[in-house]
Design an enzyme around this catalytic site. Structure first.
Site: not given
Ligand code: ATP
Length: 301
Positions: A13, A140
């Site tokens: 997203k 989210d």
């Molecule tokens: P958001 O935009 O929802 O705030 P994000 O995209 O910045 O999140 P994610 O890629 O969801 O961040 O990852 C955040 C943290 O979540 C990672 O550093 C990791 O440690 C943990 N995590 C747990 N499960 C997952 C997964 N399936 N994929 C990625 N990261 C994960």
């Protein structure tokens, strides 16, 4: 009998509008946000097995947990507990969404795992029930289930679908280092204590622009209250944003809590051109082009 695997695809997203309000008693910030699901995705494959295990491949895997804290595993366990099922299965995740990139990669995996497990178990439950479990896993996750374009309020989990015409074209600049979402919110709180950074207003005009399908109308209305905090933690992102504009993007914005920068482009070819220039400028780790809106988590036939 050999167990049959089931694959679910879930989108990344971008927040077209992210207005961050005050901190609530539960520690979360009150949000008004407009999400758009993009064609960048993760694939999550579930295969019935004797124990719960996780296997992650693709971009940025070293930062993705393969223990029960992985959001896909938490989703399967939460659904199993609620409906009295056996959570044992092999979960294979192919990451296409940047990890810790502000594009809801973990949430996408949780949404995919929820839909996959509900389908595998043949659960007779509606979207509302799946949404309820989704919201317990992360703010989210409900949007990752629904996709398209939506207005989110509360923590972002209360969704109202938004009208969108046509297709918007994006170039994404992926950063070398991730940003922790809680750290970005803390930085925003700090900036707000020290001064009064401008806040995004109402998203009404932006929602009309999305409905019009005109990227030129949408471009000046993109807004993200977390951008100042992300730039404060990773000042190099200013260069990335500048380079995208110089390359011909209509607008550039930090995606959610960052550090991915999302550039809205006039068309598909322009998005490729902007990506080529950004890659050459050395202002990011890598680039992707994507379009939106796309549907939320979907079983792959
Ligand atoms: P958001 O935009 O929802 O705030 P994000 O995209 O910045 O999140 P994610 O890629 O969801 O961040 O990852 C955040 C943290 O979540 C990672 O550093 C990791 O440690 C943990 N995590 C747990 N499960 C997952 C997964 N399936 N994929 C990625 N990261 C994960």
């Amino acid at each position: 009998m050999v167990p049959t695997p089931l694959t679910v695809r879930a989108p990344a997203k971008v927040n077209l509008h992210l207005g961050v309000g005050d901190v609530r008693p539960d520690g979360f910030h009150e949000l008004v946000t407009v999400f758009q699901a993009l064609s960048l995705h993760d694939d999550v494959t579930l295969t019935p097995a004797d124990e719960l295990s996780l296997h992650v491949t693709g971009d940025g895997v070293r930062d993705v947990p393969t223990d029960p804290t992985n959001l896909a595993a938490r989703a399967v366990v939460a659904l199993a507990e609620r409906y009295g099922r056996d959570p044992n299965m092999r979960i294979d995740i192919v990451k296409g969404i940047p990890v810790a990139g502000g594009m809801a990669g973990g949430s996408a995996d949780a949404a995919a795992a929820l839909l996959g497990a509900a389908t595998l178990w043949g659960l007779d439950i509606g979207r509302d029930e799946l949404d309820e479990v989704a919201a317990t896993l992360g703010s989210d996750v409900p949007f990752s289930l629904h996709g398209h374009t939506a207005l989110g309020t509360g923590r972002g989990e209360r969704l109202i679908p938004a009208l969108a015409r046509g297709e918007f074209h994006w170039t994404l600049a992926l950063a070398r280092e991730g940003l922790s979402t809680p750290a970005v919110y803390r930085e925003l709180d700090r900036l707000r204590e020290a001064g009064d950074p401008p806040r995004a207003g109402s998203p009404d005009e932006l929602l009309s622009a999305v409905a019009s399908g005109d990227p030129h109308r949408l471009a000046p209305l993109l807004a993200n209250d977390l951008q100042a905090a992300a730039l404060s933690l990773q000042p190099g992102l200013r260069r990335t944003l500048r380079a995208g504009m110089e390359a011909g993007a209509l607008a550039g914005i930090v995606s959610g809590s960052g550090p991915t920068c999302a550039f809205l482009c006039a068309g598909a070819d322009d998005a490729v051109d902007v990506g080529t220039e950004l890659a050459g400028a050395g202002v990011c780790r890598t680039v992707r082009v994507a379009s939106g809106p796309v549907p939320g988590a979907t079983v792959v036939p």
